[in-house]
Write a protein that holds these residues in place. Structure first.
Motif, PDB file in Angstrom:
ATOM      1  N   MET A   1       0.841  -1.192   0.000  1.00  0.00           N
ATOM      2  CA  MET A   1       0.000   0.000   0.000  1.00  0.00           C
ATOM      3  C   MET A   1       0.881   1.248   0.000  1.00  0.00           C
ATOM      4  SD  MET A   1      -2.755   1.317   2.898  1.00  0.00           S
ATOM      5  CE  MET A   1      -3.684  -0.206   2.899  1.00  0.00           C
ATOM      6  N   LYS A   2       0.584   2.192  -0.880  1.00  0.00           N
ATOM      7  CA  LYS A   2       1.286   3.471  -0.855  1.00  0.00           C
ATOM      8  C   LYS A   2       0.580   4.385   0.134  1.00  0.00           C
ATOM      9  CE  LYS A   2       2.659   7.577  -3.417  1.00  0.00           C
ATOM     10  NZ  LYS A   2       2.691   8.314  -4.696  1.00  0.00           N
ATOM     11  N   LEU A  16       5.290   6.786  12.734  1.00  0.00           N
ATOM     12  CA  LEU A  16       4.389   6.018  11.878  1.00  0.00           C
ATOM     13  C   LEU A  16       5.102   5.613  10.592  1.00  0.00           C
ATOM     14  CD1 LEU A  16       1.533   4.938  11.322  1.00  0.00           C
ATOM     15  CD2 LEU A  16       0.968   7.192  10.356  1.00  0.00           C
ATOM     16  N   ALA A  17       5.860   6.527  10.018  1.00  0.00           N
ATOM     17  CA  ALA A  17       6.571   6.226   8.775  1.00  0.00           C
ATOM     18  C   ALA A  17       7.573   5.099   8.969  1.00  0.00           C
ATOM     19  CB  ALA A  17       7.283   7.485   8.270  1.00  0.00           C
ATOM     20  N   SER A  22       8.950  -0.561   7.992  1.00  0.00           N
ATOM     21  CA  SER A  22       9.419  -1.867   8.460  1.00  0.00           C
ATOM     22  C   SER A  22       8.443  -2.976   8.098  1.00  0.00           C
ATOM     23  CB  SER A  22       9.644  -1.843   9.972  1.00  0.00           C
ATOM     24  OG  SER A  22       8.415  -1.796  10.684  1.00  0.00           O
ATOM     25  N   LEU A  23       7.177  -2.591   7.842  1.00  0.00           N
ATOM     26  CA  LEU A  23       6.159  -3.574   7.478  1.00  0.00           C
ATOM     27  C   LEU A  23       6.032  -3.755   5.972  1.00  0.00           C
ATOM     28  CD1 LEU A  23       3.443  -2.429  10.059  1.00  0.00           C
ATOM     29  CD2 LEU A  23       4.781  -4.546  10.147  1.00  0.00           C
ATOM     30  N   GLY A  24       6.864  -3.035   5.220  1.00  0.00           N
ATOM     31  CA  GLY A  24       6.893  -3.219   3.778  1.00  0.00           C
ATOM     32  C   GLY A  24       6.007  -2.297   2.974  1.00  0.00           C
ATOM     33  N   HIS A  25       5.420  -1.292   3.607  1.00  0.00           N
ATOM     34  CA  HIS A  25       4.581  -0.343   2.874  1.00  0.00           C
ATOM     35  C   HIS A  25       5.448   0.654   2.108  1.00  0.00           C
ATOM     36  CE1 HIS A  25       0.750  -1.639   4.570  1.00  0.00           C
ATOM     37  NE2 HIS A  25       1.336  -1.700   5.759  1.00  0.00           N
TER      38      HIS A  25
END
Length: 204
Positions: A1-2, A16-17, A22-25
Motif C-alpha cells: 500500500m502506498k 508512523l513512517a 518496516s512492514l513493507g509499505h
C-alpha cells in the motif's frame, strides 16, 4: 500500500513512517517545505517531498499535522488528494493546569470530510509516537471510525501497527469520542508519569 503521511516530519508522523516502512509499505512523507520533506525522508529511509507531491497517487493519505493546521491543510490539498481515502489521526485538544480537555466546542477534526472530495476515516488517536517507535508493536488496540471506503484501508493499516486489534467503532461522528479519549489518556500520562495505551476487553 502506498501511504502518504501529511505532516510526516512531526514526531507521530516520523514514528508512523518508520513502523510502516518496516512492514513493507511504500511510505511517502510530506511537509509544507518540499526540501524538508525530502531531507526527513532520507533520514527515515522512505520517499518524501511537499505535501502536495506525496499525496498524488497514494492509496491512503494520513493527515498527521498538528491539530491547529489540520483543517487548513486538508482544504489546501483537497484537489491533489482527489478521491483518495483520508485517515485523520489528529485530536483537537486544550492543555490546562488541571489536565488535557477536548477542544473545538464539541466538533471533531474529522470534519475535514467537508473539505476534501474523497471518503474520510478517523483513528489511531490513542497510539503514542513513543509506542509506535518501540522495537515491538504496542500491546494496544487501535480504534477507527468513518466512511467505510476509508475505514477499511485504515483498519488494515491499523491492524499491522499494534499487537492488539484494529477495532471498527462506527461512523465518523464517533471521532468526537476518540479525540476526547485522547484527552483523558494524556491527562493520565501527566498525572502518573507514564505513557498509557488502550485495550478493550470482552473480545472473543
Amino acid at each position: 500500500m502506498k501511504v502518504a503521511i501529511v505532516g510526516g516530519t512531526g514526531a507521530f508522523g516520523r514514528a508512523l513512517a518508520k513502523r510502516l516502512r518496516s512492514l513493507g509499505h511504500d511510505v511517502h512523507v510530506g511537509s509544507r517545505d518540499a526540501a524538508r520533506g525530502r531531507e526527513r525522508a532520507i533520514e527515515l529511509g522512505v520517499q518524501g517531498g511537499s505535501n502536495e507531491e506525496v499525496v498524488r497517487g497514494a492509496d491512503l493519505v494520513v493527515l498527521a499535522t498538528k491539530s491547529n493546521g489540520a483543517l487548513d491543510t486538508a482544504r489546501d490539498l483537497a484537489d491533489a488528494i482527489g478521491e483518495t481515502p483520508v485517515l485523520c489521526v489528529a485530536s483537537e485538544l486544550v492543555f490546562t493546569d488541571d489536565g488535557v480537555v477536548p477542544g473545538n466546542e464539541g466538533r471533531s477534526l474529522a470534519e475535514v470530510r467537508e473539505l476534501v472530495h474523497g471518503p474520510v476515516a478517523s483513528g489511531l488517536q490513542s497510539l503514542s509516537a513513543a509506542h509506535l517507535a518501540a522495537a515491538e508493536p504496542p500491546d494496544e488496540d487501535a480504534l477507527v471510525c468513518g466512511d467505510p471506503r476509508a475505514k477499511q484501508p485504515a483498519l488494515e493499516l491499523a491492524d499491522s501497527l499494534v499487537g492488539g486489534r484494529a477495532v471498527d467503532v462506527g461512523p465518523l461522528e464517533n471521532s468526537r469520542a476518540l479525540e476526547a479519549m485522547t484527552a483523558a489518556i494524556l491527562t493520565v500520562n501527566r498525572e502518573y508519569g507514564i505513557t498509557a495505551g488502550l485495550r478493550l476487553t470482552g473480545f472473543p
